[in-house]
Design an enzyme around this catalytic site. Structure first.
Site, PDB file in Angstrom:
ATOM      1  N   ASP A  33     -22.974  20.829  -9.573  1.00 49.52           N
ATOM      2  CA  ASP A  33     -23.165  22.235  -9.205  1.00 49.52           C
ATOM      3  C   ASP A  33     -23.462  22.361  -7.724  1.00 49.52           C
ATOM      4  O   ASP A  33     -24.484  21.880  -7.241  1.00 49.52           O
ATOM      5  CB  ASP A  33     -24.341  22.809  -9.999  1.00 49.52           C
ATOM      6  CG  ASP A  33     -23.969  23.055 -11.445  1.00 49.52           C
ATOM      7  OD1 ASP A  33     -23.034  23.845 -11.681  1.00 49.52           O
ATOM      8  OD2 ASP A  33     -24.604  22.458 -12.326  1.00 49.52           O
ATOM      9  N   ASP A 176     -20.493  26.976 -19.599  1.00 44.04           N
ATOM     10  CA  ASP A 176     -21.564  26.459 -18.738  1.00 44.04           C
ATOM     11  C   ASP A 176     -22.739  27.422 -18.741  1.00 44.04           C
ATOM     12  O   ASP A 176     -22.600  28.577 -18.331  1.00 44.04           O
ATOM     13  CB  ASP A 176     -21.000  26.301 -17.312  1.00 44.04           C
ATOM     14  CG  ASP A 176     -22.012  25.747 -16.313  1.00 44.04           C
ATOM     15  OD1 ASP A 176     -23.102  25.300 -16.731  1.00 44.04           O
ATOM     16  OD2 ASP A 176     -21.679  25.754 -15.110  1.00 44.04           O
TER      17      ASP A 176
HETATM   18  C1  DX5 Z   1     -25.849  27.270 -13.488  1.00 44.30           C
HETATM   19  C2  DX5 Z   1     -25.040  26.013 -13.379  1.00 44.30           C
HETATM   20  C3  DX5 Z   1     -25.095  25.197 -14.600  1.00 44.30           C
HETATM   21  C4  DX5 Z   1     -26.470  24.705 -14.967  1.00 44.30           C
HETATM   22  C5  DX5 Z   1     -26.490  24.451 -16.427  1.00 44.30           C
HETATM   23  O1  DX5 Z   1     -25.561  28.097 -12.414  1.00 44.30           O
HETATM   24  O2  DX5 Z   1     -23.687  26.321 -13.121  1.00 44.30           O
HETATM   25  O3  DX5 Z   1     -24.159  24.131 -14.540  1.00 44.30           O
HETATM   26  O4  DX5 Z   1     -26.849  23.547 -14.296  1.00 44.30           O
HETATM   27  O5  DX5 Z   1     -27.791  24.183 -16.799  1.00 44.30           O
HETATM   28  P1  DX5 Z   1     -28.332  24.478 -18.262  1.00 44.30           P
HETATM   29  O6  DX5 Z   1     -27.525  23.634 -19.200  1.00 44.30           O
HETATM   30  O7  DX5 Z   1     -29.754  24.083 -18.187  1.00 44.30           O
HETATM   31  O8  DX5 Z   1     -28.148  25.937 -18.519  1.00 44.30           O
HETATM   32 ZN    ZN Z   2     -22.209  24.734 -13.336  1.00 43.34          ZN
END
Ligand code: DX5
Ligand code: ZN
Length: 219
Positions: A33, A176
């Site tokens: 990310d 996601d």
């Molecule tokens: C949020 C990111 C995600 C995040 C997901 O903006 O794009 O990839 O890291 O994290 P979780 O699984 O904790 O929601």
């Molecule tokens: Zn992400």
């Protein structure tokens, strides 16, 4: 079905350990990310993280989720760093620029994906589906890990899958945000094939156990 762990919420001083443990649990792709502090209100990694990742784990796929509205600076930088797949946000730039960057990625031999925020109309996929390998539907508003899965996401997944099947059935659908064993199963049912999970994998018990649970849920 594929699980792509997001290392955003792993212990940042132990990223190598986290990646190695997940790889030992048969993970072949990681979701990296990239947040620029402007398109989203958070900052994360730069191209060096991707370059080091590819140097240490050349056999693993680096999927870069670019949350930035300065593609002119960052798209070439992440291509140079070795990203295998670059995911660009529909909301981050005008459509003409998006088309430009998708063509750019094609000339560089880097796979491209389009990301839609939770409120973005699924119909925009009509124009871009022929040019991407993957579509990522955000199931939270981007910026932070650990948020709650949005309840209308499964219906959006179903609608997106139907549209993609008409235009370019080869496009893989990814989700996601807020993915755990329960929400992953809902998304799978709705038509998702690639599941990004951060906190569920890296903020709970053993990484191997969490991956195992997720694997069972999407079987
Ligand atoms: C949020 C990111 C995600 C995040 C997901 O903006 O794009 O990839 O890291 O994290 P979780 O699984 O904790 O929601
Ligand atoms: Zn992400």
């Amino acid at each position: 079905m594929l699980i792509a762990p997001s290392i955003l919420n792993a212990n940042q001083l132990k990223l190598g350990e986290a990646i190695s443990q997940a790889a030992a649990a048969h993970i072949s792709r990681f979701h990296l990310d990239i947040m620029d502090g402007h398109f989203v209100p958070n900052l994360s990694y730069g191209p060096a993280l991707v370059a080091d990742f590819k140097q240490s784990y050349p056999q693993l796929t680096a999927e870069v989720h670019l949350m930035s509205d300065v593609p002119e600076t960052l798209v070439p930088a992440f291509v140079e760093a070795g990203a295998d797949l670059l995911l660009l946000h529909y909301e981050a730039m005008p459509e003409a620029n998006l088309l430009h960057w998708l063509d750019y990625l094609a000339t560089k031999g880097v796979k491209a994906g389009l990301v839609l925020n939770p409120k973005t109309d699924i119909a925009v996929l009509t124009k871009f589906a022929p040019k991407v390998a993957q579509v990522l539907l955000m199931t939270v508003f981007p910026g932070f890990g650990g948020q709650r899965f949005l309840k209308d996401a499964p219906a959006r997944i179903t609608a997106a899958r139907q549209l993609l099947d008409q235009i370019n059935p080869a496009v893989q659908l990814e989700v996601d945000g807020g993915i755990d064993a329960t929400t992953a199963a809902q998304c799978r049912q709705a038509g998702a094939e690639i599941f990004v999970a951060g906190s569920f994998i890296f903020k709970k018990g053993s990484i191997a156990d969490q991956i195992q649970q997720l694997t069972q849920a999407i079987r």
